[in-house]
Design an enzyme around this catalytic site. Structure first.
Site, PDB file in Angstrom:
ATOM      1  N   ASN A   7      19.052   0.840 143.176  1.00 47.23           N
ATOM      2  CA  ASN A   7      19.111   1.123 141.746  1.00 47.23           C
ATOM      3  C   ASN A   7      17.963   0.352 141.104  1.00 47.23           C
ATOM      4  OD1 ASN A   7      19.674   1.375 139.056  1.00 47.23           O
ATOM      5  ND2 ASN A   7      21.790   0.649 139.183  1.00 47.23           N
ATOM      6  N   HIS A 180      26.156   8.234 132.825  1.00 47.78           N
ATOM      7  CA  HIS A 180      27.260   7.620 133.598  1.00 47.78           C
ATOM      8  C   HIS A 180      27.952   8.662 134.481  1.00 47.78           C
ATOM      9  CE1 HIS A 180      27.905   4.525 130.116  1.00 47.78           C
ATOM     10  NE2 HIS A 180      27.119   4.003 131.036  1.00 47.78           N
ATOM     11  N   ARG A 240      24.161  -0.461 120.884  1.00 51.36           N
ATOM     12  CA  ARG A 240      23.816   0.891 120.402  1.00 51.36           C
ATOM     13  C   ARG A 240      24.830   1.343 119.361  1.00 51.36           C
ATOM     14  NH1 ARG A 240      23.847   3.289 126.283  1.00 51.36           N
ATOM     15  NH2 ARG A 240      22.858   1.507 127.255  1.00 51.36           N
ATOM     16  N   ARG A 284      33.735 -10.000 125.474  1.00 48.60           N
ATOM     17  CA  ARG A 284      34.507 -11.257 125.574  1.00 48.60           C
ATOM     18  C   ARG A 284      34.186 -12.183 124.415  1.00 48.60           C
ATOM     19  NH1 ARG A 284      32.691 -11.739 131.682  1.00 48.60           N
ATOM     20  NH2 ARG A 284      30.971 -10.726 130.632  1.00 48.60           N
ATOM     21  N   ASN A 334      38.609  -4.723 132.944  1.00 53.36           N
ATOM     22  CA  ASN A 334      39.010  -6.120 132.701  1.00 53.36           C
ATOM     23  C   ASN A 334      39.623  -6.392 131.333  1.00 53.36           C
ATOM     24  OD1 ASN A 334      37.807  -7.250 135.212  1.00 53.36           O
ATOM     25  ND2 ASN A 334      35.960  -6.409 134.289  1.00 53.36           N
TER      26      ASN A 334
HETATM   27  P1  AMP Z   1      29.504  -3.398 132.329  1.00 51.83           P
HETATM   28  O1  AMP Z   1      28.388  -2.871 131.478  1.00 51.83           O
HETATM   29  O2  AMP Z   1      30.324  -2.347 132.980  1.00 51.83           O
HETATM   30  O3  AMP Z   1      29.065  -4.488 133.259  1.00 51.83           O
HETATM   31  O4  AMP Z   1      30.533  -4.144 131.304  1.00 51.83           O
HETATM   32  C1  AMP Z   1      30.141  -5.241 130.517  1.00 51.83           C
HETATM   33  C2  AMP Z   1      31.186  -5.446 129.431  1.00 51.83           C
HETATM   34  O5  AMP Z   1      32.452  -5.737 130.050  1.00 51.83           O
HETATM   35  C3  AMP Z   1      30.869  -6.624 128.513  1.00 51.83           C
HETATM   36  O6  AMP Z   1      31.060  -6.241 127.147  1.00 51.83           O
HETATM   37  C4  AMP Z   1      31.901  -7.642 128.906  1.00 51.83           C
HETATM   38  O7  AMP Z   1      32.275  -8.466 127.834  1.00 51.83           O
HETATM   39  C5  AMP Z   1      33.068  -6.762 129.308  1.00 51.83           C
HETATM   40  N1  AMP Z   1      34.045  -7.535 130.062  1.00 51.83           N
HETATM   41  C6  AMP Z   1      33.901  -8.119 131.268  1.00 51.83           C
HETATM   42  N2  AMP Z   1      35.003  -8.844 131.577  1.00 51.83           N
HETATM   43  C7  AMP Z   1      35.851  -8.728 130.516  1.00 51.83           C
HETATM   44  C8  AMP Z   1      37.141  -9.242 130.212  1.00 51.83           C
HETATM   45  N3  AMP Z   1      37.763 -10.054 131.058  1.00 51.83           N
HETATM   46  N4  AMP Z   1      37.721  -8.886 129.030  1.00 51.83           N
HETATM   47  C9  AMP Z   1      37.067  -8.078 128.170  1.00 51.83           C
HETATM   48  N5  AMP Z   1      35.859  -7.562 128.402  1.00 51.83           N
HETATM   49  C10 AMP Z   1      35.244  -7.883 129.548  1.00 51.83           C
END
Ligand code: AMP
Length: 396
Positions: A7, A180, A240, A284, A334
């Protein structure tokens, strides 16, 4: 069969080497800051320690060479001969209307990808660099391109066209493509399995991460998705803006004296959760700030929930019913509180939410109660494995 999945970003390269006999990951890693000072390779063999190699990495070709060397290394390598790499699968962002499926990479395919750079000027060039680098450093290896847009190519014109003069669609291929796709495909396929592979199924997949999109998948085919001509449309995302009254753009350009690049940067990099909360683009951080009484962070959270609910409602209507809803990606896998906030507002569809089952992160789990009319699942996405599976199928 061993398959290397790549990637490539403009200054980064993620890789995983799969043993497709059991779909296990033999090693994975990341090359960062290609062409920049402090470039670094982080390599991790399965079950082993991470190894960091800081060295000059001026381009993707050197990056691939380092990856191959790391895979062959006596200490932290996992193969003995480069020939053990049976094929390479490349994640590629934009396949336009040409690539409705993954395909074997040939000169003609690369030429078409180059033509499509116009549609994805930031994302397609690094993919092409990765392909060229592999041709040079792993000569003769069969390669497959897996496109982020392909899965959405089943949308019909009523869904992919914008309400703009038709000539502009003909002139510029201006239409909804969706992104996606590899993730939506992976989790919707898994969801159909979990439903017992029925001949007919209506599934809404929610890929909620830094970039977020939803897809309405009927009998395994996308009928609508929330991202559009670019990954900007749809939900409010990390930075965005998502859906907007388009008249805001010329208004802001005049008021703020912005040119096309200036407005592009504003809506892509400075908006969304970051722009509204003023705190962060990371969910988070926003949840923490909201807990501590930050009002704008709370508004950003509420906006996120609202836009997800709006699209679920729209897709339930377009599908004329829903069998299952899937959450995936960083927030979807998550975000316990986020999933609860969304699901608590779906009782009108027949979702019976199971708070206890929902209390987990990063695992495949059903978070609706047994007997719920609409079943809700958390399914961790695995785009790399999807790419490896496509690659295996196409080279065999
Ligand atoms: P990705 O782009 O799929 O890697 O997702 C990133 C997003 O997932 C970010 O906004 C992170 O804050 C969120 N994220 C990761 N772990 C958690 C968690 N435990 N609770 C809430 N959001 C999370």
């Amino acid at each position: 069969m061993k398959i290397l999945v790549l990637n490539c970003g403009s200054s980064s390269l993620k890789y995983q080497l799969f043993n497709m006999d059991d779909e296990s990951v033999m090693a994975k890693g990341l090359v960062e800051k290609i062409g920049l000072p402090d470039s670094l390779l982080t390599h991790q063999p399965a079950g082993g320690e991470k190894v960091k190699i800081a060295t000059e990495i001026p381009n993707h070709s050197v990056a691939i060479e380092l990856v191959v060397n790391a895979l062959l290394d006596e200490k932290h390598g996992v193969i003995r001969d480069m020939k053990e790499i049976d094929a390479v699968g490349h994640r590629t962002v934009h396949g336009g209307t040409t690539f409705t499926q993954s395909c074997r990479i040939t000169d003609a395919v690369v030429a078409e990808m180059e033509r499509l750079v116009e549609l994805a000027p930031l994302h397609n060039p690094p993919g092409i660099l990765g392909i060229r680098a592999c041709e040079e450093k792993i000569p003769g290896v069969p390669m497959v391109g897996v496109f982020d847009t392909s899965f959405h190519q089943t949308m019909d014109a009523a869904h992919y066209l914008y309400g703009l003069p038709y000539e502009l669609f003909e002139k510029y291929q201006l239409r909804k493509y969706g992104f996606h796709g590899t993730s939506h495909r992976f989790v919707s396929m898994r969801c159909r399995e979990l439903l017992g592979n029925p001949a007919e199924s209506k599934i809404i997949t929610c890929h909620l991460g830094n970039g977020s999109s939803l897809a309405a998948v009927k009998d395994g085919k996308v009928i609508d998705t929330s991202m559009g001509f670019t990954p900007l449309e749809g939900l409010v995302m990390g930075t965005r803006c998502g859906d907007l009254d388009p008249a805001i753009l010329p208004y802001l350009m005049r008021k703020e004296g912005l040119d096309a690049d200036g407005i592009d940067k504003l809506i892509n990099k400075k908006s969304g959760l970051l722009g509204v909360s003023g705190v962060s683009s990371d969910m988070r951080d926003i949840e923490d700030a909201a807990k501590n009484g930050n009002e704008r962070a709370q508004i950003a959270l509420d906006m996120f929930v609202k836009t997800v609910l709006r699209y679920i409602g729209a897709y339930a209507a377009e599908l004329n019913g829903v069998d299952a809803i899937v959450f995936t990606a960083g927030i979807g896998e998550n975000g316990i509180a986020m999933r609860e906030n969304i699901c608590r507002n779906l009782s009108y569809l027949g979702v019976e939410f199971d708070a206890k089952a929902n209390d987990c992160r990063g695992k495949e789990v059903e978070i609706s109660k047994p007997g719920s009319k609409v079943r809700v699942f958390v399914i961790p996405t695995n785009e790399e494995l999807m790419i490896a599976r496509d690659t295996k199928e196409l080279v065999q």
